[in-house]
Design a protein around this motif. Structure first.
Motif, PDB file in Angstrom:
ATOM      1  N   LYS A  23      10.613  -2.846   3.720  1.00  0.00           N
ATOM      2  CA  LYS A  23      10.283  -4.267   3.717  1.00  0.00           C
ATOM      3  C   LYS A  23       9.079  -4.573   2.841  1.00  0.00           C
ATOM      4  CE  LYS A  23       9.401  -8.223   6.750  1.00  0.00           C
ATOM      5  NZ  LYS A  23       9.288  -8.695   8.135  1.00  0.00           N
ATOM      6  N   THR A  24       7.999  -3.824   3.024  1.00  0.00           N
ATOM      7  CA  THR A  24       6.803  -4.052   2.225  1.00  0.00           C
ATOM      8  C   THR A  24       7.070  -3.658   0.776  1.00  0.00           C
ATOM      9  OG1 THR A  24       5.411  -3.559   4.135  1.00  0.00           O
ATOM     10  CG2 THR A  24       4.361  -3.516   1.982  1.00  0.00           C
ATOM     11  N   LYS A  25       6.740  -4.530  -0.146  1.00  0.00           N
ATOM     12  CA  LYS A  25       6.942  -4.247  -1.561  1.00  0.00           C
ATOM     13  C   LYS A  25       5.691  -3.600  -2.141  1.00  0.00           C
ATOM     14  CE  LYS A  25      10.266  -7.996  -2.285  1.00  0.00           C
ATOM     15  NZ  LYS A  25      10.588  -9.206  -3.061  1.00  0.00           N
ATOM     16  N   LYS A  26       5.932  -2.721  -3.101  1.00  0.00           N
ATOM     17  CA  LYS A  26       4.827  -1.983  -3.721  1.00  0.00           C
ATOM     18  C   LYS A  26       3.786  -2.917  -4.344  1.00  0.00           C
ATOM     19  CE  LYS A  26       7.908   1.892  -4.741  1.00  0.00           C
ATOM     20  NZ  LYS A  26       8.533   2.702  -5.818  1.00  0.00           N
ATOM     21  N   PRO A  27       4.185  -3.961  -5.098  1.00  0.00           N
ATOM     22  CA  PRO A  27       3.169  -4.860  -5.653  1.00  0.00           C
ATOM     23  C   PRO A  27       2.354  -5.565  -4.566  1.00  0.00           C
ATOM     24  CG  PRO A  27       5.263  -5.163  -6.784  1.00  0.00           C
ATOM     25  CD  PRO A  27       5.538  -4.302  -5.590  1.00  0.00           C
ATOM     26  N   GLU A  28       2.995  -5.872  -3.432  1.00  0.00           N
ATOM     27  CA  GLU A  28       2.263  -6.524  -2.342  1.00  0.00           C
ATOM     28  C   GLU A  28       1.222  -5.590  -1.748  1.00  0.00           C
ATOM     29  OE1 GLU A  28       5.284  -7.704   0.350  1.00  0.00           O
ATOM     30  OE2 GLU A  28       5.959  -9.419  -0.840  1.00  0.00           O
ATOM     31  N   LEU A  29       1.611  -4.342  -1.502  1.00  0.00           N
ATOM     32  CA  LEU A  29       0.666  -3.377  -0.950  1.00  0.00           C
ATOM     33  C   LEU A  29      -0.462  -3.102  -1.942  1.00  0.00           C
ATOM     34  CD1 LEU A  29      -0.060  -1.498   1.370  1.00  0.00           C
ATOM     35  CD2 LEU A  29       1.360   0.266   0.301  1.00  0.00           C
ATOM     36  N   ALA A  30      -0.104  -2.978  -3.228  1.00  0.00           N
ATOM     37  CA  ALA A  30      -1.140  -2.762  -4.239  1.00  0.00           C
ATOM     38  C   ALA A  30      -2.075  -3.962  -4.315  1.00  0.00           C
ATOM     39  CB  ALA A  30      -0.490  -2.507  -5.600  1.00  0.00           C
ATOM     40  N   GLY A  31      -1.527  -5.181  -4.160  1.00  0.00           N
ATOM     41  CA  GLY A  31      -2.370  -6.382  -4.163  1.00  0.00           C
ATOM     42  C   GLY A  31      -3.303  -6.422  -2.969  1.00  0.00           C
ATOM     43  N   ALA A  32      -2.821  -5.995  -1.806  1.00  0.00           N
ATOM     44  CA  ALA A  32      -3.678  -5.962  -0.618  1.00  0.00           C
ATOM     45  C   ALA A  32      -4.814  -4.955  -0.793  1.00  0.00           C
ATOM     46  CB  ALA A  32      -2.842  -5.615   0.613  1.00  0.00           C
ATOM     47  N   ILE A  33      -4.499  -3.815  -1.394  1.00  0.00           N
ATOM     48  CA  ILE A  33      -5.539  -2.799  -1.627  1.00  0.00           C
ATOM     49  C   ILE A  33      -6.572  -3.309  -2.626  1.00  0.00           C
ATOM     50  CG2 ILE A  33      -5.944  -0.484  -2.541  1.00  0.00           C
ATOM     51  CD1 ILE A  33      -3.212   0.302  -1.413  1.00  0.00           C
ATOM     52  N   ARG A  34      -6.115  -4.013  -3.659  1.00  0.00           N
ATOM     53  CA  ARG A  34      -7.065  -4.595  -4.627  1.00  0.00           C
ATOM     54  C   ARG A  34      -7.952  -5.634  -3.963  1.00  0.00           C
ATOM     55  NH1 ARG A  34      -2.581  -4.452  -8.122  1.00  0.00           N
ATOM     56  NH2 ARG A  34      -2.171  -6.653  -7.674  1.00  0.00           N
ATOM     57  N   THR A  35      -7.401  -6.382  -3.032  1.00  0.00           N
ATOM     58  CA  THR A  35      -8.200  -7.378  -2.309  1.00  0.00           C
ATOM     59  C   THR A  35      -9.322  -6.695  -1.532  1.00  0.00           C
ATOM     60  OG1 THR A  35      -6.286  -8.856  -2.099  1.00  0.00           O
ATOM     61  CG2 THR A  35      -8.105  -9.194  -0.560  1.00  0.00           C
ATOM     62  N   LEU A  36      -9.009  -5.582  -0.884  1.00  0.00           N
ATOM     63  CA  LEU A  36     -10.031  -4.850  -0.141  1.00  0.00           C
ATOM     64  C   LEU A  36     -11.085  -4.271  -1.076  1.00  0.00           C
ATOM     65  CD1 LEU A  36      -7.810  -2.957   2.473  1.00  0.00           C
ATOM     66  CD2 LEU A  36      -9.144  -5.039   2.801  1.00  0.00           C
ATOM     67  N   GLU A  37     -10.649  -3.736  -2.219  1.00  0.00           N
ATOM     68  CA  GLU A  37     -11.605  -3.174  -3.170  1.00  0.00           C
ATOM     69  C   GLU A  37     -12.529  -4.253  -3.722  1.00  0.00           C
ATOM     70  OE1 GLU A  37      -9.118  -1.347  -6.042  1.00  0.00           O
ATOM     71  OE2 GLU A  37      -8.709   0.447  -4.835  1.00  0.00           O
ATOM     72  N   THR A  38     -11.973  -5.424  -4.001  1.00  0.00           N
ATOM     73  CA  THR A  38     -12.791  -6.521  -4.506  1.00  0.00           C
ATOM     74  C   THR A  38     -13.807  -6.983  -3.474  1.00  0.00           C
ATOM     75  OG1 THR A  38     -10.940  -7.253  -5.886  1.00  0.00           O
ATOM     76  CG2 THR A  38     -12.710  -8.841  -5.493  1.00  0.00           C
ATOM     77  N   ALA A  39     -13.383  -7.005  -2.206  1.00  0.00           N
ATOM     78  CA  ALA A  39     -14.272  -7.453  -1.137  1.00  0.00           C
ATOM     79  C   ALA A  39     -15.223  -6.349  -0.681  1.00  0.00           C
ATOM     80  CB  ALA A  39     -13.452  -7.956   0.050  1.00  0.00           C
ATOM     81  N   GLY A  40     -15.056  -5.138  -1.174  1.00  0.00           N
ATOM     82  CA  GLY A  40     -15.920  -4.037  -0.771  1.00  0.00           C
ATOM     83  C   GLY A  40     -15.637  -3.537   0.625  1.00  0.00           C
ATOM     84  N   VAL A  41     -14.389  -3.642   1.074  1.00  0.00           N
ATOM     85  CA  VAL A  41     -14.003  -3.206   2.411  1.00  0.00           C
ATOM     86  C   VAL A  41     -13.374  -1.819   2.322  1.00  0.00           C
ATOM     87  CG1 VAL A  41     -12.630  -3.750   4.449  1.00  0.00           C
ATOM     88  CG2 VAL A  41     -13.629  -5.595   3.098  1.00  0.00           C
ATOM     89  N   ASN A  42     -13.710  -0.959   3.237  1.00  0.00           N
ATOM     90  CA  ASN A  42     -13.207   0.399   3.237  1.00  0.00           C
ATOM     91  C   ASN A  42     -11.782   0.450   3.778  1.00  0.00           C
ATOM     92  OD1 ASN A  42     -13.067   3.194   3.102  1.00  0.00           O
ATOM     93  ND2 ASN A  42     -14.047   3.482   5.096  1.00  0.00           N
ATOM     94  N   LEU A  43     -10.884   1.015   2.986  1.00  0.00           N
ATOM     95  CA  LEU A  43      -9.511   1.237   3.437  1.00  0.00           C
ATOM     96  C   LEU A  43      -9.434   2.636   4.028  1.00  0.00           C
ATOM     97  CD1 LEU A  43      -6.513   0.551   3.688  1.00  0.00           C
ATOM     98  CD2 LEU A  43      -6.198   1.340   1.332  1.00  0.00           C
TER      99      LEU A  43
END
Length: 483
Positions: free
Chosen positions: A408-428
């Motif tokens: 269900k989850t698409k690769k671009p969506e997951l990559a976009g969510a990870i970029r959002t965390l990196e931009t916000a400085g949040v630890n994944l």
């Protein structure tokens, strides 16, 4: 792509490949049935040079001349000069030019033989045309191409029919078995091409390999797909010995060993988009952690579309929102759930400014006393790609655990969510793959087996008793919790 990837693709799409293979076989059989049968008749001619009374050397020279000239005679067989008499003699309703496409001539290497082959839909007609062509060809060569030296004499070249044409008993085409095999081969190629193209165009998350191509963060666990998940979301409580419940305990174990040196045990659970199982993951993980004797707080931080109160079967009218705006103390908003030390903080009323509330200093004042009392704090947050709530509250905690649904989850969506965390400085911290299939090439064996009986002597409780479901207050005598 590696060999195992292609094997997985073939395994995953074997039904489509099989269907296209069968269609190819059927198509080859249908094409063969639509073709008119063709019959082939052939005759053989011998070309010689007259050397009557000649010496041995003249015989050798005559044979050499015949071998040289026979290659030119092959091209003469299909000309109008030879075929027009055939059309006239047999009364054919085709022109000489049309007949030439059905007549062919060849000569074996280093011989003086000519093989004339005729193809026709009528076997008897094919034999007649072959014999008539041989006669016409011999006549053209002896009377026009190689004329006698003197009037009334014989031509120096002699054409002899060595093997008259016989009526064929079976058609030469269509070759039905060959066409069926060829059709099946094309269908198989089409099936494989479809499978590979489908895999290349499919951008959804399916396997651990897909995650490794997007992030280097660890996969903390895999939760098997359960078609009854909506009816019994709290699988750790409803069916504690099921394979899916064990997958949450595996997640619990991995979470306990995640960065053991860190003091904070507050985690945010989110996803890239909605419907990926983040809320059920948070609820079941909280129950699994509480089973170990740890004090666990589950906070519904989704102030836009809360689900925790419904899943846990508690009253959600008063909760986090009331605490953040100072209407109630956090200790009074917490509700004890079950027999273990598990406390739930519902979302409360839906506010007009969720992001501002979650990012306010009031949220810090809520989390600080909770971290002093509880061993684990899990916060269910909204999807990252839709709103900024998860990133805002994630900066106040140990980090974020992303839930990604297999298929269900698409690769671009997951990559976009990870970029959002990196931009916000949040630890994944890692990724939890939900809705994993229990069978097939993408299953990895999750949920395919369990160890021990799934039933005890006393039936496992399927729902909370009235005493267990009744909300309880946190006792202030144990600790003083407040904003």
């Amino acid at each position: 792509m590696e060999l195992r990837d292609y094997i997985r693709i073939l395994h995953k799409n074997w039904i489509a490949i099989l269907v296209l293979l069968i269609l190819g076989l059927a198509g080859g059989a249908a094409y063969a049935s639509m073709q008119a049968p063709k019959y082939v008749a052939s005759t053989q001619l011998y070309v010689s040079v007259r050397t009557e009374g000649a010496a041995t050397g003249d015989l050798v020279q005559g044979t050499t001349f015949a071998r040289q000239i026979v290659t030119s005679y092959v091209d003469v067989v299909g000309t109008a000069l030879v075929l027009e008499p055939v059309v006239e003699d047999l009364g054919l309703d085709v022109s000489a030019q049309a007949l030439s496409s059905r007549v062919s001539a060849t000569t074996p290497l280093n011989t003086v033989l000519i093989d004339i082959t005729v193809t026709d839909s009528d076997p008897k007609q094919a034999a007649k045309i072959a014999d008539a062509t041989a006669v016409s060809f011999a006549n053209v060569v002896q009377t026009q191409l190689e004329r006698p030296d003197a009037e009334g004499g014989a031509s120096p070249v002699q054409i002899t029919v060595t093997d008259p044409a016989a009526e064929p008993t079976s058609p030469s085409s269509p070759n039905t078995p060959l066409l069926i095999v060829f059709g099946g081969f094309l269908g198989l190629l089409a099936g494989i091409a479809f499978a590979v193209l489908r895999s290349l165009l499919d951008t959804r998350i399916h396997t651990l390999h897909d995650l490794e191509a997007i992030t280097d963060r660890p996969m903390l666990g895999g939760v098997a797909y359960d078609p009854e998940a909506k009816k019994r979301p709290l699988i750790v409580h409803a069916d504690p010995r099921s394979p899916r419940a064990e997958s949450f305990r595996t997640l619990r174990t991995n979470l306990q060993f995640l960065e053991v040196d860190s003091d904070s045990r507050t985690f945010v659970i989110s996803s890239a988009g909605p419907g990926e199982g983040k809320s059920t993951t948070a609820a079941n993980l909280a129950i699994a952690l509480a089973e170990t004797g740890a004090r666990v707080a589950l906070i519904d931080g989704d102030l836009r579309l809360p689900r925790v109160a419904d899943y846990m079967a508690i009253e959600g009218g008063v909760g986090l929102t009331n605490v953040l705006i100072g209407q109630i103390d956090v200790a009074d908003a917490l509700q004890k759930w079950g027999k273990n030390e598990l406390y739930i903080l519902p979302s409360g009323p839906i506010p007009p400014n969720p992001s501002e509330l979650l990012g306010s200093s009031a949220m810090d004042r809520v989390l600080k006393p909770l971290e002093e009392y509880f061993d684990y704090i899990l916060i269910d947050a909204p999807p990252l790609l839709l709103v900024t709530d998860a990133a805002v509250v994630g900066k106040k905690t140990r980090g974020i655990i992303l839930a990604a649904a297999s298929g269900k989850t698409k690769k671009p969506e997951l990559a976009g969510a990870i970029r959002t965390l990196e931009t916000a400085g949040v630890n994944l911290l890692g990724v939890v793959v939900t809705m994993l299939p229990t069978k097939g090439p993408d299953s990895y064996g999750y949920g395919s087996y369990t160890y021990g009986s799934t039933h005890t002597l006393e039936q496992a409780p399927t729902e909370l008793t009235a005493a267990q479901a009744k909300p309880k207050r946190v006792r202030r005598t144990r600790t003083k919790v407040g904003v």
